[in-house]
Write an enzyme that holds these catalytic residues in place. Structure first.
Site, short mmCIF file in Angstrom:
data_model
loop_
_atom_site.label_atom_id
_atom_site.label_comp_id
_atom_site.label_asym_id
_atom_site.label_seq_id
_atom_site.Cartn_x
_atom_site.Cartn_y
_atom_site.Cartn_z
N HIS A 248 -3.86 -2.68 -23.44
CA HIS A 248 -3.68 -3.16 -22.08
C HIS A 248 -2.62 -4.25 -22.06
O HIS A 248 -2.24 -4.81 -23.10
CB HIS A 248 -4.99 -3.68 -21.48
CG HIS A 248 -5.55 -4.88 -22.20
ND1 HIS A 248 -5.00 -6.14 -22.08
CD2 HIS A 248 -6.61 -5.02 -23.04
CE1 HIS A 248 -5.69 -6.99 -22.82
NE2 HIS A 248 -6.68 -6.33 -23.41
N ASP A 375 -23.73 2.64 -31.87
CA ASP A 375 -24.00 2.22 -33.24
C ASP A 375 -24.92 0.98 -33.25
O ASP A 375 -24.53 -0.07 -32.73
CB ASP A 375 -22.69 1.90 -33.96
CG ASP A 375 -22.86 1.89 -35.47
OD1 ASP A 375 -23.65 1.06 -35.96
OD2 ASP A 375 -22.21 2.70 -36.14
N SER A 390 -10.25 -5.16 -27.80
CA SER A 390 -9.29 -4.28 -27.12
C SER A 390 -8.19 -3.85 -28.09
O SER A 390 -7.63 -4.66 -28.82
CB SER A 390 -8.68 -4.97 -25.91
OG SER A 390 -8.03 -6.17 -26.29
#
Length: 443
Positions: A248, A375, A390
């Site tokens: 991003h 998980d 990210s």
């Protein structure tokens, strides 16, 4: 055969076909025949056709693709049979389908792209970026003898504007501004300001005001020229010596406007602790830049799909030491996958996730995937997705398909991801719509 009888039989066959098609639609079994198909060179693909009768399929460029595992350029496909394609060389080919050997049914354009493989990342990286100018992050009132005033605001300069020149001098460091403003104030001459707003260039004059408390000339602006933070490396392309990270755009923390990169670098970083995500409160990775660590690469671009630049070699601690294939967006499926990220020190680990939604995108758009952390180890350690995660690469069926980008604030076990092909386009190593991602709005 009598021509009229032939036409009647053909009409009956067509009527039968369309009746079947209508029944299939009613049952939710629409034949899947894309208008365009993309393959990497050397890649095999399979199309499952739901046809009412036997169809004749042929390829106009057998040097580009072959049918049935690379054995032929034409074949007959029976009801429910899969159509297997093998890509031999880069180029465009047309896949033609006919019913009963005569009635044109569908033409599919197949675009074979030169083979591309990259090494997935997952390493935590330190990010330092300097803007291509001086970013205005606020106004402040200067205490003069007579009143309080913000000369910058009077001059029409807004928060988020990027000042590129003062008196025709290109600005490269925020430290230069004070000296220029002081000289202008002493001789009582207005500053000639060049600035950018939403990509367009503007000009204005600004009369500095003398602050009686600080005893200095001021513009009445809060300004900044750099930003730093932590993120995750997504991929390294060894043949091109370029990388992609974050997934991003980097925005200024005060103005939320994308930073126009003047220069920057990514560095080795180590995770020291993690603040766990909770509903309504995203967590974060806490990391520090290693003193003995070297610069990994430069930053050349900051786009809606991450940061990109040159990197001479793959960093240490990779799970994958050799390049793996990448997937086009249409190959991504809902179901199990895994992400690569660091939760302690510098060690990259694999963690299980579920892709719960895939947006079909024909042009670059953010939020292509919705993922959910499954998980138990990662949930125990982080609570889900945290800031600094990210850019973590997403792997499915042995292919790099995307990167983690955002967390859902009220459900930190879930978040968004972007398709890897949009990152590869912005990195300049995959051909695509060059202007599409520039037209996106920040999410």
């Amino acid at each position: 055969m009598n021509p009229n009888l032939k036409k009647r039989l053909l009409g009956l066959l067509l009527a039968f076909f369309f009746c079947f098609l209508g029944t299939s639609v009613a049952k939710g079994q629409v034949p899947f025949m894309p208008d365009e198909l993309r393959l990497f060179q050397g890649q095999n693909s399979q199309i499952n056709l739901t046809l009412p009768v036997q169809a004749e399929v042929s390829v106009d460029r057998p040097d580009v693709i072959r049918l049935n595992g690379g054995e032929s350029s034409s074949m007959r496909v029976s009801l429910g049979d899969p159509l297997k394609l093998s890509s031999l060389n880069s180029g465009e080919a047309k896949l033609r389908m006919k019913l009963f050997g005569q009635i044109p049914l569908k033409t599919v354009k197949v675009n074979v792209i030169p083979d591309l493989k990259v090494i997935p990342g997952g390493q935590t990286i330190g990010v330092k970026v300097k803007s291509a100018g001086i970013l205005v992050v606020g106004h402040h009132q200067v205490n003069t003898d007579n009143s309080k005033i913000s000369p910058g605001e009077v001059a029409g300069i807004q928060v988020g504007d990027l000042i590129t020149h003062i008196n025709k001098v290109e600005l490269k460091d925020v430290k230069e501004v004070g000296e220029i403003v002081e000289k202008s104030g002493d001789v009582k001459k207005p500053l000639k300001i060049t600035y950018k707003r939403k990509g367009k260039e503007y000009f204005t004059s600004l009369n500095p005001a003398y602050d009686k408390e600080d005893k200095a000339w001021r513009m009445g602006l809060y300004i900044r020229d750099s930003a730093a933070g932590v993120g995750t490396l997504t991929f390294f392309a060894p043949e091109h010596k370029v990388y992609g990270a974050l997934g991003h755009v980097i925005t200024d923390m005060s103005t939320q406007t994308p930073i126009v990169v003047g220069s920057g670098e990514i560095l080795q970083s180590s995770v020291t602790s993690i603040s766990k995500s909770e509903s309504g409160e995203p967590g974060e990775k806490r990391a520090h830049f290693l003193k003995e660590g070297r610069t990994l690469g430069n930053i050349e671009r900051n786009t809606h799909f991450g940061i990109f630049g040159k990197m001479p070699e793959n960093p240490e601690h990779s799970v994958y030491n050799k390049p793996i294939p990448v997937a086009f967006s249409e190959e991504v499926k809902e179901g199990p996958a895994e992400i690569l990220t660091v939760v302690e020190g510098q060690r990259v680990e694999r963690f299980k996730v579920e892709i719960v939604h895939v947006s079909r995108q024909s042009a670059p758009e953010t939020k292509g995937l919705v993922i959910r952390i499954t998980d138990p180890r990662l949930i125990e350690k982080t609570g889900g997705i945290v800031q600094g995660m990210s850019g973590s690469p997403i792997i499915q069926n042995g292919k790099l398909i995307g990167a983690v980008t955002h967390v859902f604030v009220n459900d930190p076990r879930s978040g968004y991801g972007c398709f890897i092909e949009w990152m590869l386009q912005d990195a300049g190593i995959l051909q695509g719509n060059k202007n599409a991602s520039q037209n996106l709005k920040a999410s």
